[in-house]
Design a protein around this motif. Sequence first.
Motif, mmCIF file in Angstrom:
data_model
loop_
_atom_site.group_PDB
_atom_site.id
_atom_site.type_symbol
_atom_site.label_atom_id
_atom_site.label_comp_id
_atom_site.label_asym_id
_atom_site.label_seq_id
_atom_site.Cartn_x
_atom_site.Cartn_y
_atom_site.Cartn_z
ATOM 1 N N TYR A 154 -29.654 -27.683 39.242
ATOM 2 C CA TYR A 154 -30.455 -26.555 38.760
ATOM 3 C C TYR A 154 -30.849 -26.866 37.329
ATOM 4 O O TYR A 154 -29.978 -26.899 36.460
ATOM 5 C CB TYR A 154 -29.624 -25.265 38.745
ATOM 6 C CG TYR A 154 -29.297 -24.676 40.101
ATOM 7 C CD1 TYR A 154 -30.272 -24.052 40.860
ATOM 8 C CD2 TYR A 154 -27.994 -24.704 40.592
ATOM 9 C CE1 TYR A 154 -29.969 -23.471 42.086
ATOM 10 C CE2 TYR A 154 -27.678 -24.127 41.813
ATOM 11 C CZ TYR A 154 -28.670 -23.513 42.549
ATOM 12 O OH TYR A 154 -28.367 -22.935 43.756
ATOM 13 N N GLU B 60 -16.105 -15.849 51.189
ATOM 14 C CA GLU B 60 -15.130 -14.864 50.731
ATOM 15 C C GLU B 60 -15.088 -13.608 51.617
ATOM 16 O O GLU B 60 -15.279 -12.487 51.131
ATOM 17 C CB GLU B 60 -15.408 -14.506 49.269
ATOM 18 C CG GLU B 60 -15.316 -15.751 48.393
ATOM 19 C CD GLU B 60 -15.337 -15.462 46.899
ATOM 20 O OE1 GLU B 60 -14.807 -14.428 46.510
ATOM 21 O OE2 GLU B 60 -15.858 -16.297 46.169
ATOM 22 N N HIS C 167 -10.625 -17.360 47.517
ATOM 23 C CA HIS C 167 -9.714 -17.638 46.395
ATOM 24 C C HIS C 167 -8.292 -17.246 46.768
ATOM 25 O O HIS C 167 -7.380 -17.394 45.958
ATOM 26 C CB HIS C 167 -10.162 -16.860 45.157
ATOM 27 C CG HIS C 167 -11.465 -17.337 44.596
ATOM 28 N ND1 HIS C 167 -11.619 -18.581 44.038
ATOM 29 C CD2 HIS C 167 -12.678 -16.759 44.538
ATOM 30 C CE1 HIS C 167 -12.871 -18.735 43.645
ATOM 31 N NE2 HIS C 167 -13.545 -17.645 43.946
ATOM 32 N N ALA D 242 -24.813 -28.639 40.220
ATOM 33 C CA ALA D 242 -23.916 -27.678 40.882
ATOM 34 C C ALA D 242 -23.112 -28.376 41.979
ATOM 35 O O ALA D 242 -21.957 -28.025 42.233
ATOM 36 C CB ALA D 242 -24.731 -26.535 41.478
ATOM 37 N N PRO E 198 -12.430 -23.440 42.128
ATOM 38 C CA PRO E 198 -12.539 -22.414 41.085
ATOM 39 C C PRO E 198 -13.914 -21.747 41.061
ATOM 40 O O PRO E 198 -14.860 -22.252 41.677
ATOM 41 C CB PRO E 198 -12.320 -23.208 39.790
ATOM 42 C CG PRO E 198 -11.743 -24.509 40.184
ATOM 43 C CD PRO E 198 -12.173 -24.777 41.589
ATOM 44 N N ASN E 199 -14.030 -20.672 40.313
ATOM 45 C CA ASN E 199 -15.331 -20.017 40.116
ATOM 46 C C ASN E 199 -16.339 -21.053 39.631
ATOM 47 O O ASN E 199 -16.044 -21.842 38.721
ATOM 48 C CB ASN E 199 -15.233 -18.906 39.050
ATOM 49 C CG ASN E 199 -14.405 -17.725 39.498
ATOM 50 O OD1 ASN E 199 -13.540 -17.251 38.767
ATOM 51 N ND2 ASN E 199 -14.641 -17.241 40.682
ATOM 52 N N GLY E 200 -17.503 -21.048 40.241
ATOM 53 C CA GLY E 200 -18.561 -21.955 39.810
ATOM 54 C C GLY E 200 -18.426 -23.370 40.326
ATOM 55 O O GLY E 200 -19.200 -24.257 39.958
ATOM 56 N N ALA E 201 -17.466 -23.601 41.227
ATOM 57 C CA ALA E 201 -17.239 -24.965 41.739
ATOM 58 C C ALA E 201 -18.390 -25.443 42.626
ATOM 59 O O ALA E 201 -18.623 -26.650 42.733
ATOM 60 C CB ALA E 201 -15.934 -25.008 42.529
ATOM 61 N N GLY E 202 -19.089 -24.521 43.267
ATOM 62 C CA GLY E 202 -20.222 -24.903 44.116
ATOM 63 C C GLY E 202 -20.099 -24.481 45.565
ATOM 64 O O GLY E 202 -20.936 -24.867 46.397
ATOM 65 N N LYS E 203 -19.133 -23.646 45.905
ATOM 66 C CA LYS E 203 -18.901 -23.261 47.310
ATOM 67 C C LYS E 203 -20.107 -22.500 47.891
ATOM 68 O O LYS E 203 -20.620 -22.839 48.951
ATOM 69 C CB LYS E 203 -17.621 -22.399 47.420
ATOM 70 C CG LYS E 203 -16.373 -23.075 46.858
ATOM 71 C CD LYS E 203 -15.156 -22.185 46.915
ATOM 72 C CE LYS E 203 -15.248 -20.941 46.072
ATOM 73 N NZ LYS E 203 -15.306 -21.184 44.604
ATOM 74 N N THR E 204 -20.522 -21.463 47.148
ATOM 75 C CA THR E 204 -21.645 -20.659 47.658
ATOM 76 C C THR E 204 -22.914 -21.499 47.726
ATOM 77 O O THR E 204 -23.688 -21.400 48.690
ATOM 78 C CB THR E 204 -21.860 -19.415 46.761
ATOM 79 O OG1 THR E 204 -20.647 -18.673 46.737
ATOM 80 C CG2 THR E 204 -22.981 -18.531 47.293
ATOM 81 N N THR E 205 -23.112 -22.340 46.736
ATOM 82 C CA THR E 205 -24.309 -23.194 46.733
ATOM 83 C C THR E 205 -24.329 -24.077 47.983
ATOM 84 O O THR E 205 -25.359 -24.210 48.650
ATOM 85 C CB THR E 205 -24.338 -24.063 45.453
ATOM 86 O OG1 THR E 205 -24.318 -23.200 44.321
ATOM 87 C CG2 THR E 205 -25.566 -24.938 45.406
ATOM 88 N N ARG F 72 -28.627 -29.003 35.438
ATOM 89 C CA ARG F 72 -27.197 -28.744 35.620
ATOM 90 C C ARG F 72 -26.829 -29.078 37.068
ATOM 91 O O ARG F 72 -27.487 -28.617 38.003
ATOM 92 C CB ARG F 72 -26.923 -27.263 35.344
ATOM 93 C CG ARG F 72 -25.453 -26.969 35.273
ATOM 94 C CD ARG F 72 -25.204 -25.473 35.211
ATOM 95 N NE ARG F 72 -23.851 -25.236 35.678
ATOM 96 C CZ ARG F 72 -22.779 -25.271 34.895
ATOM 97 N NH1 ARG F 72 -22.916 -25.497 33.617
ATOM 98 N NH2 ARG F 72 -21.575 -25.079 35.394
HETATM 99 N N1 LIG Z 1 -29.803 -19.931 41.317
HETATM 100 C C1 LIG Z 1 -29.100 -20.625 40.412
HETATM 101 N N2 LIG Z 1 -29.673 -21.065 39.277
HETATM 102 C C2 LIG Z 1 -28.976 -21.784 38.372
HETATM 103 N N3 LIG Z 1 -27.680 -22.118 38.510
HETATM 104 C C3 LIG Z 1 -27.048 -21.702 39.628
HETATM 105 C C4 LIG Z 1 -27.711 -20.934 40.632
HETATM 106 N N4 LIG Z 1 -26.823 -20.670 41.622
HETATM 107 C C5 LIG Z 1 -25.666 -21.245 41.254
HETATM 108 N N5 LIG Z 1 -25.797 -21.860 40.058
HETATM 109 C C6 LIG Z 1 -24.754 -22.604 39.347
HETATM 110 O O1 LIG Z 1 -24.182 -23.528 40.263
HETATM 111 C C7 LIG Z 1 -22.787 -23.637 40.032
HETATM 112 C C8 LIG Z 1 -22.030 -23.362 41.334
HETATM 113 O O2 LIG Z 1 -22.128 -21.978 41.623
HETATM 114 P P1 LIG Z 1 -21.572 -21.359 42.988
HETATM 115 O O3 LIG Z 1 -21.999 -19.929 43.019
HETATM 116 O O4 LIG Z 1 -21.977 -22.218 44.105
HETATM 117 O O5 LIG Z 1 -20.001 -21.464 42.776
HETATM 118 P P2 LIG Z 1 -18.815 -20.864 43.661
HETATM 119 O O6 LIG Z 1 -17.863 -21.967 43.899
HETATM 120 O O7 LIG Z 1 -19.360 -20.160 44.846
HETATM 121 O O8 LIG Z 1 -18.193 -19.819 42.632
HETATM 122 P P3 LIG Z 1 -17.406 -18.421 42.864
HETATM 123 O O9 LIG Z 1 -16.033 -18.782 43.330
HETATM 124 O O10 LIG Z 1 -17.406 -17.842 41.479
HETATM 125 O O11 LIG Z 1 -18.192 -17.599 43.842
HETATM 126 C C9 LIG Z 1 -22.442 -22.687 38.896
HETATM 127 O O12 LIG Z 1 -22.456 -23.408 37.690
HETATM 128 C C10 LIG Z 1 -23.594 -21.715 38.914
HETATM 129 O O13 LIG Z 1 -23.819 -21.163 37.638
#
Ligand SMILES: Nc1ncnc2c1ncn2[C@@H]1O[C@H](COP(=O)(O)OP(=O)(O)OP(=O)(O)O)[C@@H](O)[C@H]1O
Length: 237
Positions: free
Chosen positions: A11, A154, A186, A16, A35-42, A14
């Motif tokens: 992104y 989740e 988590h 992800a 952890p939060n922000g690790a990239g699971k949802t992405t 950055r």
């Molecule tokens: N639309 C977007 N634009 C820019 N950065 C993004 C976007 N979506 C996610 N990110 C970034 O990608 C990285 C991974 O985010 P993601 O939501 O996949 O993490 P996660 O593991 O699901 O976190 P959580 O446990 O907090 O839900 C983070 O740094 C987030 O800020």
Amino acid sequence: MIEFTGITKRYRGRTALDDVSFTVPPGSVTGFLGPNGAGKTTAMRILLGHTRATVGTATVLGSRYAELPNPGRHVGSLLDAGAVHPGRTGRETLRIAARMMGVPIPQVDTVLNRVGLTRREGSTRVRAYSLGMRQRLGIAQALLGEPRVLVLDEPANGLDPQGMAWLRTLVRSLADDGCAVLLSSHLLHEVEQVADRIVMIGNGRVLAAGSTRELAAGHDLEHLYFQLTTPTDRSAE
Ligand SMILES: Nc1ncnc2c1ncn2[C@@H]1O[C@H](COP(=O)(O)OP(=O)(O)OP(=O)(O)O)[C@@H](O)[C@H]1O
């Protein structure tokens, strides 16, 4: 079967996800941890065609999600239980989804019952739902098309202890019936009880993947989790 092959997602410079590869076999529950922000949802959003990978491919049942005919009949997903029209009742929400998928309408009451929402709750507008009820409705929607693959981000959020025990039993029985289940959480203790396999990611990279028993190796998942994931020093931000 779910297959991530060499997925990188950037992104605006950055990263992800960084060269993520793993599979989720049929007949199993794979816990997706990090952890939060690790990239699971992405990763899940890429799999479900909500966003594109910068590099790599993600397939489900051998095809990209967008190429599946009537994908809801093959893949059930729960990404954001809050993303439901608040003015509709739970039953209306599911009826609309059923019509779109070509699912027989009586299946709506079957799934409401399966997720433990009563007839009265099914007739209540979603704006009056508790977090746990929204979560159950989201799971009902994921199950509506009787899919062979489930992607749950989740799903235990907001569930009370009975709800979590119910979710464990549900997910286990779906996997035992042959479903491939990818479940992020988590709640390490919950995942440990239900997942056959674990994929752990941190900073967008796969840190560990394999059977839960082998990875925990005589300890518990929390031990492994803390070993592999270095907490961010938020005080330095
Ligand atoms: N639309 C977007 N634009 C820019 N950065 C993004 C976007 N979506 C996610 N990110 C970034 O990608 C990285 C991974 O985010 P993601 O939501 O996949 O993490 P996660 O593991 O699901 O976190 P959580 O446990 O907090 O839900 C983070 O740094 C987030 O800020």
